[in-house]
Scaffold this active site. Structure first.
Site, PDB file in Angstrom:
ATOM      1  N   LEU A   1      -3.481  15.624   1.533  1.00 24.97           N
ATOM      2  CA  LEU A   1      -1.933  14.636   2.592  1.00 24.97           C
ATOM      3  C   LEU A   1      -2.712  14.081   1.875  1.00 24.97           C
ATOM      4  O   LEU A   1      -3.676  13.139   1.947  1.00 24.97           O
ATOM      5  CB  LEU A   1      -1.982  15.352   3.216  1.00 24.97           C
ATOM      6  CG  LEU A   1      -2.893  14.767   4.992  1.00 24.97           C
ATOM      7  CD1 LEU A   1      -2.092  14.583   6.573  1.00 24.97           C
ATOM      8  CD2 LEU A   1      -4.247  15.839   5.329  1.00 24.97           C
ATOM      9  N   CYS A   2      -1.500  12.380   2.208  1.00 20.63           N
ATOM     10  CA  CYS A   2      -1.480  10.957   1.923  1.00 20.63           C
ATOM     11  C   CYS A   2      -2.621  10.635   0.506  1.00 20.63           C
ATOM     12  O   CYS A   2      -1.722  11.097  -0.547  1.00 20.63           O
ATOM     13  CB  CYS A   2      -2.048  10.710   2.865  1.00 20.63           C
ATOM     14  SG  CYS A   2      -2.893   8.764   3.424  1.00 20.63           S
ATOM     15  N   HIS A   3      -4.056  10.092   0.117  1.00 23.68           N
ATOM     16  CA  HIS A   3      -4.165  10.342  -0.216  1.00 23.68           C
ATOM     17  C   HIS A   3      -4.924  11.296  -0.867  1.00 23.68           C
ATOM     18  O   HIS A   3      -5.745  11.174  -2.216  1.00 23.68           O
ATOM     19  CB  HIS A   3      -5.309   8.563  -0.420  1.00 23.68           C
ATOM     20  CG  HIS A   3      -4.328   7.856  -0.659  1.00 23.68           C
ATOM     21  ND1 HIS A   3      -3.915   7.253   0.489  1.00 23.68           N
ATOM     22  CD2 HIS A   3      -4.101   6.429  -1.353  1.00 23.68           C
ATOM     23  CE1 HIS A   3      -3.157   5.875   0.896  1.00 23.68           C
ATOM     24  NE2 HIS A   3      -3.560   5.781  -0.930  1.00 23.68           N
TER      25      HIS A   3
END
Length: 289
Positions: free
Chosen positions: A185-187
């Protein structure tokens, strides 16, 4: 809140390094998460299958202007998915590329969240003394490997080394080849860049995912002093160039499953991704056992 500074805060442990500004932390961090309860009915009790978490051992990301962003893994993006996976009955092994401790953005730790504090304490020995990925890669990628999934948490620290790692690529390819799962998730999806080979082949071409929006890293995250400059490269841009389809334009807690890939857009998606991962892994073991 308007009186809070938008200037990145010096990290005196390293030359030319900076933490996020006070103002940005007032927007991006909270004392508690949105965790309420677990959604699965029964945990896995077989004891055979487990999950590998590949975390970053890097503290600083060098920005285009030469300044260092003091980062690591985001604690909510790491610990909330871990909480759901662990309570669903899957032991989590922790690895870094060097075998050095997992680096956390401790300024984002939700200090009043007892559930997060509990899973952090449970796994602290493994977080402080993780496996060196190279030392366990044979057991992870073996045909009879007990690892049902690999989890790569977010935080800007993942942009260092992990996307260029042949060991990470080998683990991710193994999950795809054995019809097992990649959770990130995210980066964290920066890790998927490792799968691109020198000839331009990329096994996730055409896959859909959620990822932190480049527009925030290029805009608001700089304007409010969350980061001390522009990132060396942009995750969504790189993945789109490799043929992936980004399904979000902002951060709302959105998650996405495309075949064996489970992704989320930001810290707001950490709880939702944990719920999704627990459901998917519990369903998978019923077919494997």
């Amino acid at each position: 809140m308007s009186d809070l500074s938008k200037q990145p805060v010096p990290d005196h442990a390293e030359y030319n390094a900076y933490f996020p500004s006070e103002y940005s932390l007032s927007l991006y961090t909270n004392p508690k998460t949105d965790f309420k309860s677990f959604k699965f009915s029964e945990p896995y009790k077989g004891g055979k299958y487990k999950v590998l978490m590949i975390a970053t051992d890097e503290r600083y990301v060098k920005m285009q202007n030469g300044k260092l962003f003091s980062t690591g893994n985001h604690p909510v993006e790491t610990l909330l998915p871990m909480l759901h996976i662990h309570e669903a009955g899957f032991e989590i092994e922790v690895a870094t590329l060097s075998g050095n401790p997992v680096k956390f953005e401790m300024w984002a730790m939700p200090k009043e969240d007892q559930a997060v504090a509990g899973i952090f304490e449970t796994y602290l020995p493994k977080l402080q003394k993780p496996h060196k990925l190279a030392d366990i890669i044979e057991s992870v990628t073996d045909e009879d490997s007990p690892y049902i999934a690999v989890f790569v948490p977010g935080g800007h620290g993942v942009l260092n080394a992990i996307p260029e790692s042949s060991e990470v690529a080998r683990v991710l390819n193994s999950m795809l080849d054995k019809n097992r799962y990649i959770i990130t998730l995210c980066h964290g999806p920066a890790a998927l860049v490792s799968l691109a080979d020198e000839q331009g082949a990329f096994p996730l071409k055409g896959y859909e995912l959620c990822v932190f929006p480049d527009s925030l890293d290029e805009g608001a995250n700089i304007d409010i002093g969350y980061m001390p400059g522009r990132l060396p490269w942009l995750v969504a841009e790189r993945l789109q160039a490799l043929g992936m389809k980004v399904m979000n334009k902002d951060i709302t807690g959105k998650v996405c499953q495309d075949r064996q890939l489970l992704t989320g857009d930001s810290p707001l998606a950490a709880n939702n991704l944990g719920i999704l991962a627990a459901d998917v892994l519990l369903d998978a073991v019923t077919k494997l056992d």
